[in-house]
Design an enzyme around this catalytic site. Structure first.
Site, PDB file in Angstrom:
ATOM      1  N   HIS A 109       0.849  -1.200   0.000  1.00 12.88           N
ATOM      2  CA  HIS A 109       0.000   0.000   0.000  1.00 12.88           C
ATOM      3  C   HIS A 109       0.880   1.244   0.000  1.00 12.88           C
ATOM      4  CE1 HIS A 109      -3.427   2.533   0.693  1.00 12.88           C
ATOM      5  NE2 HIS A 109      -2.814   3.086   1.723  1.00 12.88           N
ATOM      6  N   ASP A 154       0.977   5.196  -0.190  1.00 10.33           N
ATOM      7  CA  ASP A 154       0.255   6.465  -0.148  1.00 10.33           C
ATOM      8  C   ASP A 154       1.000   7.516  -0.960  1.00 10.33           C
ATOM      9  OD1 ASP A 154      -1.869   5.817   1.760  1.00 10.33           O
ATOM     10  OD2 ASP A 154      -0.225   5.556   3.190  1.00 10.33           O
ATOM     11  N   ASP A 197      -7.814   1.365   2.088  1.00 14.15           N
ATOM     12  CA  ASP A 197      -7.470   2.330   3.133  1.00 14.15           C
ATOM     13  C   ASP A 197      -8.375   3.544   3.272  1.00 14.15           C
ATOM     14  OD1 ASP A 197      -5.899   2.914   5.329  1.00 14.15           O
ATOM     15  OD2 ASP A 197      -4.450   4.107   4.202  1.00 14.15           O
ATOM     16  N   ASP A 233       1.588  -1.235   4.477  1.00 16.95           N
ATOM     17  CA  ASP A 233       2.048   0.043   3.927  1.00 16.95           C
ATOM     18  C   ASP A 233       3.510  -0.042   3.484  1.00 16.95           C
ATOM     19  OD1 ASP A 233      -0.426   0.790   4.746  1.00 16.95           O
ATOM     20  OD2 ASP A 233       0.242   2.283   6.212  1.00 16.95           O
ATOM     21  N   HIS A 256      -6.467   9.491  -0.289  1.00 18.20           N
ATOM     22  CA  HIS A 256      -7.137   9.431   1.016  1.00 18.20           C
ATOM     23  C   HIS A 256      -6.327  10.019   2.174  1.00 18.20           C
ATOM     24  CE1 HIS A 256      -5.121   5.463   0.465  1.00 18.20           C
ATOM     25  NE2 HIS A 256      -4.751   5.683   1.703  1.00 18.20           N
TER      26      HIS A 256
HETATM   27 ZN   LIG Z   1      -3.248   4.810   2.760  1.00 17.16          ZN
END
Ligand SMILES: [Zn+2]
Length: 1149
Positions: free
Chosen positions: A162, A164, A276, A416, A559
């Site tokens: 994951h 971000d 998420d 993550d 997000h």
């Molecule tokens: Zn995230």
């Protein structure tokens, strides 16, 4: 039913004619025995029907020809580069009833699904008992006999990482530190063995990687995608937030990602992956469905909802839109059952055991150690321990599988920013393969375990249910508000950092306006006999700017972007990008406006560096409100207004100018009425250098119109078209008057009213709104209060970026008559009340306008929380509307949904996202609040609507961010439109019962569009050159109809490797949204032109919108333009759009 000349009710014209016959026969029955007139009438109708039949026959012939032509010559034949089958053309089926009668659509209740979230909530206790190892569930048991040789447990373990695009670090920094290595290692390690799999979601990162990778690595990635070892899931630029985002930007970020995938990898995503985002919107399921996706996975859902759904084996369901009348929006959704998407919470219910199968937690050189908090570390799998370890893991798999309907099991394996080293890939792939090999070798275990992608999983799942997806329940509703533990509701992020939430909407508006005017310019160039190299170059350079602006906008939909949940410096990084996106869009708008207004385009040599116009206000700093453009009137100025909406705009504009005695001329050089109002430098000082002027403009659909402002040569008294505003101030200090205004200073105010021809707004002696009347009747008492919340004390968890944990009910911010100034500026065109309160400067504006702005009140709040400690402030409407426990809020600006105040839930759980609108209603009145920026909203008592405005929090709330929210921008502006509408007596609309769906009135839709997509003002920089330009630009023959919104008109981008981006020479996407609206509130204010009053019953003709632009062929596409759907049609056809649906059409520039 009427069928217009050359009209086609798309796709099924024969059926429709058949429908007409049925309709006529039905009528005939009723006519039996009635008089001659009716018989004649019937004869006429039959004749008309014959004509229509003939016409339809011709149209069908034409379609046939178009199709065969296309099969011969179109590039669609070369679509094989895209994987998978084409999306079925099922959304354009014409639905006679809904097409001819919008009101019927809204009145008819939607299908009753198997699970309706409102019903589920009403039955749930939310008592949170301790479930044992699965804390939020129960002690899961299974029956060994459930699995057999014929019915094995099929396990798909899906490795994922994951990433971000910005959170603790910036997007770029994450890439450099982690994501680059993850992608490099992914390509290397997955290709080592055929049975290794991996999924990837964020295209923004893939783009960075692609740019710096050599051809060999790119080819390797493409090969792994082609052979199914790596699956791109969702394929958005980011994994977008679903609470605060608007569907314009959701579509844009998906389109940007899909456009990239199509060109770089020739890939169309089939499966959605959103593990998420903090709660889930049904709008997202809809957009994915219309983009050609078939399945989706979600994770962060309220733990009690998960448990309730798991208990019924309903974690896999067909997600259906609230408005759906025939099941056409169903999207297969898999909800993960446990607390998190990390390894401890994905193999089964016991995190202590699952953690032992996260082999990244083995001690290893070169990696920072991660430990299992349950104090049972993983062990490397060996021949000695494999049986024991496999037994332990299979037990978890079997337990997890009992929560689902089939024996096909999805197990996520990642976290993550995982898999950043080759070592981790080896640790996971090698140890798991040993486990799988052992499990699969034990025929008595009846298990088949392997690495898989989402495609592998869903293909197997669909096989397992033997094509009958009906086995999964239908579900409608959404998954807000999320709680992960106890009463920790994630309703804070609906409001966190509202300044940037508004900046997002400003950027959306600019990008959209730039897209539309760019595409019209692109089409214009295509229609010219010769196009200079310089012009092509100019378009390419603008496309580069536009492409970057789309990416900046897309990135912020992440997000941790628009949610306001990133570190301070990351927020600044996003804001800088948004500011650049706004500035670049302004450049495109003024460049294209100049081109389109130019009388001699053939000889024009456009130059990107020449500034022809100042566009709107100046966004000079990413963390400050824009600077108001001051129009210097030493010379007369020409102002071009650009309307990006496909309906005519008649409205008041207010500009800041350097002189008060002005004249305004419209495009016909006629003098029009103008009002001058003072600019307050402080609450008790007027500027004598800057003034505000207001006048009414009219701009055609997607068009431009020029107005001239000049100093009046005579005196103010001689200037009969000038209205000088009356100024009343409640202040204890004296205030100097400034010419031409006289300031009436009072120590006390009496209640007062402001009115126009539609409504009368009454205010109390503190300057706050108290009621709204239409005509003689008081429609509603509407009092505005400002309230504030603190946060919990002591050792309890306190509010932070994500969580809202108030210390109790809100306290009212007391308006102190002594200290709080009130000023009233009243004029013939625009009247405004400004109230200065502690923390807030509150403004209410009323326009005397024949347009939509004459129907609503503008509300603007300037919030200043500097120096406050743990404080959240909200605006509360207290009204006499008998709304009970219900109110309606929107999901992504796409649809309204019913909310209820739940007695079994705490205060913080009653707040919902309000990305665009909310309303309360009873049988007589509806009160709608449209918002420019996404915020949290609640209705805590009957007749109340409460909107959070800003929050300042001194501590972290323990969800990983590691900081409070103390970077509030001062002041932060929140802008709203308030609409109070009397309902037509006896008109029901969607009101009544406990229907989950709601529909704004047409006026409310228009008010929202007015707020989100304001008219742009382009001030001519150089007076001489501007004079030569045309006075107007009118591309549309007629408006789209007020029920059809042009979401976007987007020129495709070609993204060649190692070269600059180019506009697509063949494809412009027109995205249309047929609005669903409640007929019980007639759009009385839209009377400026006959067309404005009419919605088109969902009928749309490109020929009428753009008679002189775009080629003769249009094709229906999947939402993000990945796939063609159905044959091409001619531009002159009238297309019928179903209510609530969004369509994409491919136009030829
Ligand atoms: Zn995230």
């Amino acid at each position: 039913m009427r069928i217009r000349k050359t009209s086609l009710l798309f796709g099924l014209s024969c059926l429709i004619v058949f429908g007409c016959i049925v309709l006529l026969l039905g009528k005939n029955k009723n006519l039996a025995g009635e008089d001659q007139n009716d018989v004649e009438d019937l004869e006429k109708k039959v004749k008309k029907l014959e004509q229509d039949l003939k016409r339809n026959y011709e149209i069908v012939q034409k379609i046939g020809k178009s199709v065969s032509d296309l099969l011969k010559e179109s590039p669609i034949q070369n679509e094989n580069v895209l994987k998978g089958t084409n999306v079925k053309q099922d959304l354009l089926k014409s639905d006679g009833k809904s097409v001819t009668n919008d009101c019927l659509f809204v009145e008819k209740p939607p299908l009753q699904p198997d699970v309706q979230m409102l019903n589920l909530y009403s039955k749930m206790k939310f008592d949170n008992p301790d479930g044992g190892v699965w804390k939020q569930g129960w002690d899961v048991q299974y029956d060994d006999g459930q699995f057999s040789a014929q019915n094995k447990l099929k396990v798909f373990v899906v490795p994922h990482s994951h990433n971000d695009p910005g959170w603790i670090k910036t997007f770029q920094k994450y890439y450099e530190d982690q994501t680059r290595h993850i992608l490099n290692n992914m390509v290397r390690k997955v290709s080592e063995m055929d049975n290794r799999k991996f999924i990837w979601a964020e295209i923004s990162y893939l783009d960075l990687w692609w740019k710096e990778s050599d051809q060999e690595s790119r080819d390797k990635l493409k090969q792994l995608v082609d052979n199914g070892q790596i699956e791109i899931v969702t394929g958005g630029w980011v994994m977008n937030d679903e609470a605060n985002t608007h569907y314009y930007a959701m579509i844009e970020q998906l389109t940007t990602g899909h456009e990239w995938l199509k060109q770089k990898l020739g890939f169309s995503p089939r499966n959605g992956w959103a593990i998420d985002p903090f709660g889930y919107s049904s709008s997202m399921a809809y957009l994915l469905k219309r983009s050609g996706l078939e399945n989706m996975v979600i994770q962060r859902v309220h733990y009690a909802v998960k448990k309730a759904m798991a208990a019924q084996k309903n974690l896999e369901f067909r997600w259906r839109q609230n408005w759906d009348r025939d099941g056409q929006t169903d999207m297969l959704c898999h909800m993960m059952p446990f607390y998190s998407y990390d390894v401890p919470h994905t193999c089964g219910p016991d995190p202590k055991i699952c953690c032992q199968f996260d082999f990244r937690r083995l001690s290893s050189s070169g990696q920072s150690p991660i430990h299992c908090p349950w104090k049972a570390p993983p062990q490397p799998i060996t021949n000695v321990n494999v049986e024991k370890r496999a037994t332990l893991l299979l037990d978890q798999y079997r337990k997890k599988s009992t929560l689902y309907k089939t024996n096909v099991l999805l197990v996520q394996l990642g976290d993550d920013f995982r898999y950043d080293t080759a070592t981790e890939f080896d640790q996971q792939f090698i140890n798991y393969q040993k486990l799988f090999d052992y499990m699969n070798s034990r025929s008595d275990w009846n298990v088949e375990a392997q690495f898989g992608t989402l495609k592998d999983y869903f293909d197997s799942l669909r096989d397992n249910v033997a094509q009958s997806v009906e086995r999964f329940p239908s579900l409608s509703g959404d998954f807000f508000t999320y709680a992960d533990i106890d009463d920790h509701y994630w309703s804070g992020y609906y409001t966190t950092r509202p300044f940037y939430k508004q900046l997002d909407r400003v950027l959306e508006s600019y990008v959209r306006s730039a897209e539309i005017i760019y595409s019209m310019t692109w089409s214009h160039l295509h229609r010219m006999s010769t196009v200079s190299e310089r012009s092509r170059n100019w378009m390419s350079r603008m496309m580069a700017l536009l492409s970057d602006a789309r990416r900046h906008l897309g990135l912020f939909q992440h997000h941790d972007g628009i949610t306001g949940t990133a570190k301070d410096h990351v927020v600044q990084d996003y804001a800088k990008m948004m500011q650049t996106g706004i500035q670049d869009s302004q450049t495109i708008i003024q460049q294209c406006a100049h081109f389109l207004l130019h009388p001699d385009q053939a000889d024009l040599e456009p130059q990107l560096n020449t500034r022809h116009f100042l566009v709107d206000d100046e966004y000079s700093k990413p963390n400050e409100l824009p600077l108001k453009t001051l129009i210097d009137l030493r010379n007369s100025k020409r102002i071009v207004f650009y309307n990006s909406l496909a309906s005519e705009r008649v409205q008041v504009v207010t500009l800041r100018v350097s002189h008060y005695n002005v004249e305004v001329l419209n495009e016909k050089s006629e003098l029009i009425q103008v009002q001058v109002s003072p600019v307050f430098i402080t609450s008790h000082q007027l500027s004598n250098e800057e003034f505000e002027i207001s006048f009414i403009i009219s701009v055609s659909p997607l068009g431009m119109s020029t107005y001239t402002i000049r100093k009046c040569v005579g005196t103010v008294q001689e200037n009969t078209n000038l209205n000088v505003a009356r100024v009343v101030v409640r202040d204890s200090r004296s205030i100097d008057s400034v010419v031409p205004f006289t300031v009436d200073v009072k120590e006390r105010l009496d209640p007062f009213t402001l009115e126009n021809s539609h409504l009368k707004a009454s205010f109390d002696s503190n300057g706050l709104l108290s009621s709204i009347s239409h005509g003689e009747r008081e429609t509603a008492s509407v009092a505005i209060q400002f309230v504030h919340y603190g946060t919990r004390r002591g050792n309890q968890m306190m509010s932070g970026a994500y969580l809202f944990l108030p210390d109790g009910p809100a306290q009212v911010v007391e308006a102190n008559a002594e200290e709080n100034g009130v000023r009233i500026v009243e004029g013939s065109i625009r009247s405004q009340v400004v109230v200065t309160l502690p923390l807030i400067v509150h403004q209410v504006t009323l326009h005397r306008s024949p347009g939509i702005d004459g129907l609503h009140l503008d509300i603007d709040n300037l919030v200043n929380l500097s120096g406050q400690r743990n404080l959240e402030v909200a605006m509360r409407f207290v009204t006499n509307v008998n709304s009970g426990a219900a109110f309606y809020s929107d999901l992504n600006g796409l649809q309204m949904t019913r909310r209820e105040k739940w007695e079994q839930l705490p205060l913080q759980a009653q707040f919902y996202p309000m990305p665009a609108m909310a309303y309360i209603e009873d049988s007589a009145t509806r009160i709608t609040l449209a918002t420019k920026q996404p915020l949290g909203v609640a209705s805590l008592s009957s007749g109340q609507l409460e909107v959070m405005l800003d929050r300042r929090l001194n501590q972290d709330d323990n969800r990983g961010l590691g900081q409070g929210i103390l970077d509030n921008v001062v002041p932060t502006l929140n802008s709203f439109r308030l609409l109070v509408e009397p309902r037509i007596v006896t008109c029901k609309g969607s009101h009544g019962g406990r229907r989950p769906d709601g529909y704004p009135s047409l006026s409310a839709h228009r008010s929202l569009h007015d707020l989100l997509y304001p008219v742009h003002q382009l001030v001519a920089d150089n007076d001489d050159s501007a004079k030569k330009l045309h006075d107007n630009f009118k591309p549309a023959l007629s408006p789209s109809g007020s029920d059809i919104h042009v979401v976007n008109l987007r020129t495709g981008t070609q993204l060649p490797d190692d070269q600059a981006v180019e506009p697509s020479p063949s494809s412009v996407s027109l995205v249309l949204h047929r609005l669903g609206f409640d007929c019980c509130f007639p759009p009385s204010g839209l009377d400026s032109s006959a067309d404005n009053n009419n919605n088109n019953n969902g009928e749309f003709s490109l020929d009428k919108l753009f008679p002189d632009y775009f080629g003769n062929r249009i094709r229906s596409m999947s939402l993000t333009s990945l796939q063609h759907q159905g044959p091409a049609i001619e531009k002159s056809f009238t297309i019928a759009l179903r209510p609530m649906e969004i369509y994409t059409f491919e136009l030829q520039p």
